[in-house]
Design a protein around this motif. Structure first.
Motif, PDB file in Angstrom:
ATOM      1  N   MET A 138      39.815  36.672  42.351  1.00 31.81           N
ATOM      2  CA  MET A 138      40.934  36.934  41.385  1.00 31.81           C
ATOM      3  C   MET A 138      40.034  36.381  40.050  1.00 31.81           C
ATOM      4  N   PHE A 139      40.106  37.106  39.001  1.00 31.01           N
ATOM      5  CA  PHE A 139      39.239  37.029  37.774  1.00 31.01           C
ATOM      6  C   PHE A 139      40.060  36.654  36.684  1.00 31.01           C
ATOM      7  N   TRP A 140      39.677  35.720  35.698  1.00 33.36           N
ATOM      8  CA  TRP A 140      40.491  35.536  34.369  1.00 33.36           C
ATOM      9  C   TRP A 140      39.490  35.526  33.309  1.00 33.36           C
ATOM     10  N   LEU A 147      43.887  33.096  27.872  1.00 36.92           N
ATOM     11  CA  LEU A 147      43.548  33.619  29.145  1.00 36.92           C
ATOM     12  C   LEU A 147      44.295  34.855  29.690  1.00 36.92           C
ATOM     13  N   LYS A 148      43.407  35.710  30.060  1.00 34.97           N
ATOM     14  CA  LYS A 148      43.954  37.135  30.683  1.00 34.97           C
ATOM     15  C   LYS A 148      43.611  37.374  32.019  1.00 34.97           C
ATOM     16  N   SER A 149      44.424  37.682  32.992  1.00 34.56           N
ATOM     17  CA  SER A 149      43.947  38.218  34.456  1.00 34.56           C
ATOM     18  C   SER A 149      43.101  39.436  34.141  1.00 34.56           C
ATOM     19  N   PHE A 150      42.100  39.343  34.883  1.00 33.33           N
ATOM     20  CA  PHE A 150      41.116  40.474  34.443  1.00 33.33           C
ATOM     21  C   PHE A 150      41.206  41.579  35.634  1.00 33.33           C
ATOM     22  N   ASN A 151      41.135  41.376  36.980  1.00 29.45           N
ATOM     23  CA  ASN A 151      41.053  42.409  37.886  1.00 29.45           C
ATOM     24  C   ASN A 151      42.573  42.458  38.676  1.00 29.45           C
ATOM     25  N   ASN A 156      52.436  40.183  38.800  1.00 28.39           N
ATOM     26  CA  ASN A 156      52.688  40.932  40.082  1.00 28.39           C
ATOM     27  C   ASN A 156      51.515  40.869  40.839  1.00 28.39           C
ATOM     28  N   ARG A 157      51.217  39.799  41.672  1.00 24.70           N
ATOM     29  CA  ARG A 157      50.006  39.716  42.403  1.00 24.70           C
ATOM     30  C   ARG A 157      49.539  40.611  43.482  1.00 24.70           C
ATOM     31  N   GLY A 158      50.681  41.233  44.010  1.00 23.32           N
ATOM     32  CA  GLY A 158      50.674  42.179  45.016  1.00 23.32           C
ATOM     33  C   GLY A 158      49.798  41.919  46.198  1.00 23.32           C
ATOM     34  N   MET A 159      49.319  42.882  46.976  1.00 23.53           N
ATOM     35  CA  MET A 159      48.321  42.566  47.977  1.00 23.53           C
ATOM     36  C   MET A 159      46.805  42.862  47.579  1.00 23.53           C
ATOM     37  N   ARG A 160      46.198  42.114  48.297  1.00 24.23           N
ATOM     38  CA  ARG A 160      44.738  42.026  48.325  1.00 24.23           C
ATOM     39  C   ARG A 160      44.025  43.304  48.000  1.00 24.23           C
ATOM     40  N   GLN A 161      44.671  44.486  48.522  1.00 26.38           N
ATOM     41  CA  GLN A 161      43.895  45.819  48.642  1.00 26.38           C
ATOM     42  C   GLN A 161      44.165  46.501  47.401  1.00 26.38           C
ATOM     43  N   ASN A 162      45.247  46.108  46.703  1.00 30.15           N
ATOM     44  CA  ASN A 162      45.520  46.598  45.457  1.00 30.15           C
ATOM     45  C   ASN A 162      44.766  46.319  43.929  1.00 30.15           C
ATOM     46  N   SER A 164      41.578  45.563  41.780  1.00 23.86           N
ATOM     47  CA  SER A 164      40.393  46.290  41.278  1.00 23.86           C
ATOM     48  C   SER A 164      39.338  46.229  42.209  1.00 23.86           C
ATOM     49  N   ASP A 165      38.718  47.296  42.588  1.00 27.53           N
ATOM     50  CA  ASP A 165      37.421  46.881  43.529  1.00 27.53           C
ATOM     51  C   ASP A 165      36.071  47.283  42.946  1.00 27.53           C
ATOM     52  N   ASN A 166      35.907  47.392  41.506  1.00 36.01           N
ATOM     53  CA  ASN A 166      35.172  48.084  40.918  1.00 36.01           C
ATOM     54  C   ASN A 166      34.151  46.784  40.475  1.00 36.01           C
ATOM     55  N   PHE A 167      34.236  45.670  40.912  1.00 36.35           N
ATOM     56  CA  PHE A 167      33.253  44.463  40.350  1.00 36.35           C
ATOM     57  C   PHE A 167      32.339  44.118  41.500  1.00 36.35           C
ATOM     58  N   TYR A 168      31.156  44.039  40.898  1.00 40.00           N
ATOM     59  CA  TYR A 168      29.964  43.760  41.981  1.00 40.00           C
ATOM     60  C   TYR A 168      29.181  42.388  41.256  1.00 40.00           C
ATOM     61  N   LEU A 169      28.928  41.606  42.290  1.00 42.19           N
ATOM     62  CA  LEU A 169      28.123  40.253  41.716  1.00 42.19           C
ATOM     63  C   LEU A 169      26.538  40.540  42.156  1.00 42.19           C
ATOM     64  N   GLU A 170      25.873  40.430  41.273  1.00 40.90           N
ATOM     65  CA  GLU A 170      24.100  40.431  41.705  1.00 40.90           C
ATOM     66  C   GLU A 170      24.065  39.450  42.533  1.00 40.90           C
ATOM     67  N   ASN A 171      23.533  39.280  43.743  1.00 39.76           N
ATOM     68  CA  ASN A 171      23.283  38.230  44.494  1.00 39.76           C
ATOM     69  C   ASN A 171      21.792  37.760  44.705  1.00 39.76           C
ATOM     70  N   GLY A 172      21.050  38.441  43.965  1.00 42.56           N
ATOM     71  CA  GLY A 172      19.745  37.708  43.790  1.00 42.56           C
ATOM     72  C   GLY A 172      18.847  37.850  45.099  1.00 42.56           C
ATOM     73  N   ASN A 173      19.262  38.626  45.723  1.00 42.38           N
ATOM     74  CA  ASN A 173      18.473  39.256  47.363  1.00 42.38           C
ATOM     75  C   ASN A 173      17.479  39.874  47.144  1.00 42.38           C
ATOM     76  N   PHE A 174      17.582  40.887  46.363  1.00 42.67           N
ATOM     77  CA  PHE A 174      16.205  41.883  46.023  1.00 42.67           C
ATOM     78  C   PHE A 174      16.789  43.024  45.034  1.00 42.67           C
ATOM     79  N   TYR A 175      15.886  43.638  44.473  1.00 44.11           N
ATOM     80  CA  TYR A 175      16.027  44.546  43.247  1.00 44.11           C
ATOM     81  C   TYR A 175      14.876  45.326  43.883  1.00 44.11           C
ATOM     82  N   ILE A 176      15.094  46.734  43.733  1.00 43.70           N
ATOM     83  CA  ILE A 176      14.184  47.864  44.196  1.00 43.70           C
ATOM     84  C   ILE A 176      14.067  48.986  43.255  1.00 43.70           C
TER      85      ILE A 176
END
Length: 226
Positions: A138-140, A147-151, A156-162, A164-176
């Protein structure tokens, strides 16, 4: 198909001296990335690029090819892109894809790069980064003084499934990326960009000794699960 795996490893490290060759679970840190690249059948050549003769000697010991990087692109502000471009121009080989594998993330899974390359070809991608899906977080964000809740909506916290699932964290494993992409744009990402998902356990950011110890412990746990 010719694929170059390039592992950039500068000699200078202020936060953790000689970080790339410091012993990590009994082996130099860079060993784990070399070993992971060696498990992928689509990778044609593995090179370590460094300004440090000590690093290059250790890389050679573990059967990686080496490229001596000029000091002019080895300082604190030098980008990994500059190391890739230098390597491509020096090798003078027409590679279809380049895998940029940072040694500071030793949590790579065996043969995973092969799967990512197949995914790239299937989706007709020009470049790709490995990342972790952040639906569990959960991002702010700070807007001016507030401060503003972001995703999600904190009212209305609701369920985890609700969330936003549009966020990805580059994990530094690899780039191709296709070799022409970086030569043209001077950037590892360009053209049609895709993402290859890894679990959160493959995220590593080794910038200080506490992060080193945490990542080493996680790595040891993952090794036991093989």
């Amino acid at each position: 198909m010719k694929v170059l795996a390039l592992i950039p490893a500068r000699g200078g490290s202020k936060s953790i001296p000689k970080k790339n060759i410091k012993k990590f679970n009994g082996k130099p840190l860079i060993y784990w990335t070399i070993k992971s690249c060696q498990t992928n059948k689509f990778i044609s050549d593995i090179y370590v690029s460094s300004d440090s003769d000590e690093i290059l000697k250790i890389a050679s010991k573990y059967k990686a090819n080496v490229i001596k990087r000029p000091k002019s692109i080895s300082g604190d502000n030098a980008s990994s892109e500059s190391a890739v471009i230098h390597a491509l121009k020096k090798l003078k080989i027409q590679y279809d894809y380049v895998v940029l594998a940072e040694p500071t993330n030793p949590l790579k899974k065996d043969c995973e790069i092969d799967k990512a390359i197949l995914y790239m070809k299937k989706e007709k991608l020009d470049s790709l980064f490995s990342a972790t899906h952040l639906i569990d977080f959960m991002f702010w964000k700070k807007e001016k003084k507030f401060l503003k809740s972001f995703n999600y909506n904190y009212k209305n916290r609701g369920m985890r499934q609700n969330r936003s699932d549009n966020f990805y964290l580059e994990n530094g494993n690899f780039y191709i990326f296709k070799s022409n992409i970086i030569l043209k744009n001077k950037n590892r990402l360009g053209g049609k960009i895709g993402v290859y998902l890894n679990p959160i356990t493959q995220y590593a950011e080794i910038d200080d000794i506490s992060q080193w110890r945490y990542t080493e412990l996680l790595h040891k746990t993952l090794l036991k699960q093989k």
